[in-house]
Scaffold this active site. Sequence first.
Site, PDB file in Angstrom:
ATOM      1  CB  CYS A   1      -9.226  -2.315  -3.539  1.00 26.34           C
ATOM      2  SG  CYS A   1      -8.738  -3.574  -4.727  1.00 26.34           S
TER       3      CYS A   1
ATOM      4  CD  GLN B   1      -3.108  -0.865   0.344  1.00 27.56           C
ATOM      5  OE1 GLN B   1      -3.143   0.095  -0.417  1.00 27.56           O
ATOM      6  NE2 GLN B   1      -4.096  -1.746   0.412  1.00 27.56           N
TER       7      GLN B   1
ATOM      8  CD  GLU C   1      -7.789  -1.235  -0.126  1.00 28.55           C
ATOM      9  OE1 GLU C   1      -8.383  -2.298   0.178  1.00 28.55           O
ATOM     10  OE2 GLU C   1      -6.916  -1.171  -1.004  1.00 28.55           O
TER      11      GLU C   1
ATOM     12  CG  ASP D   1      -5.421  -6.933   1.561  1.00 30.41           C
ATOM     13  OD1 ASP D   1      -6.279  -6.439   0.794  1.00 30.41           O
ATOM     14  OD2 ASP D   1      -4.408  -6.320   1.935  1.00 30.41           O
TER      15      ASP D   1
END
Length: 250
Positions: free
Chosen positions: A180, A36, A223, A152
Amino acid sequence: MFSPTDPVELLVGDAPTIDEALCGFTFKISPTSFFQVNKPATEVLYGMVRDWALGDGGNTSAKTEKRRVLLDLCCGTGTIGVCMSSGGFDKIVGIDIVADAVADARVNAARNGVSNAEYTAGDVGKVVPRLLESLQIETPHGQELELIAVLDPPRSGVPKSVVKAIRACPAISRVVYVSCDLKQAQGNLVDLMRSPTGQLPGVAFTMHQAAVVDMFPHTRHYETVMEFRRPLAPSSSTEESEKEAEKEDE
């Protein structure tokens, strides 16, 4: 866009990797590894994931007699697992399809003093079902296994086989999912919560809470963090649904 197999040439600097500090830890990042880019927002995001996954307000001193294992699925460079390493886990298991990212994750765990983490390079859709079976087999007789899954994934989510394996594993009662792109992740989210079927056995999860983290201010991108839980004991309606699902398979 480039693929993880594309060659990388170092043009400036002394090393082909960079180091980044995050949540009090230091991470090595290779060119093909995901990381990120908004550090302050990422620390908020990972703090939320940690607190929700632990389920006790992030209290790392909470005592448990269970064998507690964190599943860090689509782990990238191991950031989530390392950031959650003080959560009282007996073991942290990370899986990612990018081999360079897994290599970074192993280095990151070692440099941050996380000795109970294991990382595997492979397709989560193929690795997870075998992994869950092996974790249950290796758990000492008489000790209860508690698995906490953190996902994730890329925008497209995870293969259906991952959700199926999670639902079929009674040791998993809590899932934290980071997305996302909710539209593309919709299939995963619905499959976690739908009534049992022949293709999706096990007690269904329910969404306990959700929040949005603005990772990219002044854009439409963000997110979403979601915590899913399922009851420790199936309700009568759930048992009836499972029986109906079994009949469909006969």
